[in-house]
Design an enzyme around this catalytic site. Structure first.
Site, PDB file in Angstrom:
ATOM      1  CG  HIS A  10      26.307  -8.015   5.067  1.00 12.29           C
ATOM      2  ND1 HIS A  10      27.788  -7.912   6.281  1.00 12.29           N
ATOM      3  CD2 HIS A  10      25.778  -8.195   5.877  1.00 12.29           C
ATOM      4  CE1 HIS A  10      26.922  -7.598   7.170  1.00 12.29           C
ATOM      5  NE2 HIS A  10      25.696  -7.443   6.787  1.00 12.29           N
ATOM      6  CG  HIS A  52      24.456  -1.099   9.201  1.00 14.84           C
ATOM      7  ND1 HIS A  52      24.952  -1.546  10.558  1.00 14.84           N
ATOM      8  CD2 HIS A  52      24.297  -2.444   9.283  1.00 14.84           C
ATOM      9  CE1 HIS A  52      24.303  -2.404  10.993  1.00 14.84           C
ATOM     10  NE2 HIS A  52      23.585  -2.549  10.506  1.00 14.84           N
ATOM     11  CD  GLU A 143      18.627  -4.024   7.407  1.00 15.53           C
ATOM     12  OE1 GLU A 143      19.692  -4.318   6.699  1.00 15.53           O
ATOM     13  OE2 GLU A 143      18.029  -3.758   8.390  1.00 15.53           O
TER      14      GLU A 143
END
Ligand code: CA
Length: 316
Positions: A10, A52, A143
């Site tokens: 992660h 992120h 992502e």
């Protein structure tokens, strides 16, 4: 265990080094992770970077390097900077949003080591280069962050990402990639309109009210176009009332499995245990062995690899 479930690093080995840096990714690779995660946002000149948040505040020194470049809300958005400018930033361990305080006080804090923002292309080259030098087959897990917001700013993030993946040889359902997104309409668009047959992961949020009120059937339907779901591990179990190693599956877990959707649970952190967990290893073991998830997102991939491999060795 039928097939070996995955360890997904992660944001890299983010429990040990600042998230999404090349150093954190190389460490995760060396720790034996199967997939390395990238969060992807765009710069003003439409370059994809691994970050992120759409804003740079909480993990870089942007406020010091570019004073006066914040928007009215006080945030410095990646999309307001060219890549050449973002390359001047130093990446630091994540701070609690909007404060100078570290989010995880025991993690890597040194102002003497210079970490930089990676482009998605550089990160893919890192993974593919390590695959060549080690002979392993480690995948990537990008992502698409806030696709509608990017589109409002003139950037089609999905199209740029698919082009980048295609350029680096990721194609077809067996490619070593999972493309993840919270926006189900965007994943449908990728599958139908853009015609991609890459593995897609529908993310389900932790606390979004609409999602919490959704029925199990609706939740499964939301992921109908995807290969699997990425969801908070707490959503897969009935919340324990006391410390325990025995977890009771929630109806959602069985429904996802019945729909033949892969289950990737997030986020396992050795320094952020739920109150009911007896230890981090017990927590990871329970989700691999009892909940039989297909993968976990983990900030400490070395521990997840060790637990997973010990279970797998026993079952052979
Ligand atoms: Ca992510």
């Amino acid at each position: 265990m039928a097939s070996r479930p995955l360890v997904i690093a992660h944001r890299g080995a983010s429990g040990y080094l600042p998230e999404h840096t090349a150093e954190a990714k190389a460490l995760a690779y060396g720790m034996g992770a199967d997939y390395l995660e990238q969060d992807v946002v765009a710069t003003r000149d439409a370059k994809l970077i691994v970050m992120h948040d759409v804003a740079l505040n909480d993990v870089t020194d942007v406020a010091t390097v570019f004073p006066g470049r914040a928007r009215a809300d006080g945030r410095y958005y990646a999309i307001d900077f060219d890549l050449a400018e973002i390359r001047r930033l130093r990446v630091v361990e994540r701070r609690r949003a909007g404060t100078p305080e570290p989010l995880f006080p025991r993690r890597f804090h040194s102002s003497d080591v210079t970490f930089r923002v990676s482009t998605l292309s550089e990160e893919i080259e890192l993974v593919q280069g390590l695959n060549r030098t080690t002979g392993r087959s480690v995948g990537i897990y990008p992502e698409i962050k806030e696709p509608r917001w990017h589109r409002e700013h003139g950037i089609d993030l999905a199209v740029l990402l698919l082009e980048e993946l295609d350029h680096h040889g990721y194609s077809g359902p067996e490619a070593l990639v999972f493309v993840q997104c919270f926006d189900s309409a965007e994943l449908v668009r990728i599958r139908v309109e853009l015609g991609s047959n890459l593995p897609l992961i529908q993310l389900l949020p932790y606390s979004d009210r609409a999602w919490r009120e959704m029925t199990v059937t609706d939740a499964v339907a939301l992921a109908a176009h995807a290969t699997g779901v990425g969801l908070p591990y707490e959503h897969l179990i009935v919340a324990p009332s006391a410390r325990t190693t025995t977890l009771e599956p929630a109806p959602l877990a069985a429904a996802l499995r019945a729909a033949e959707l892969s289950i990737h649970a997030y986020t396992f952190r050795a320094d952020q245990l739920p109150a009911w967990a007896t230890s981090f290893r017990d927590l990871v073991r329970a989700f691999y062995a009892d909940l039989r998830v297909d993968g976990i997102f983990c900030d400490h991939p070395d521990i997840a690899v060790d637990v997973r491999d010990s279970l797998h060795a026993r079952s052979r």
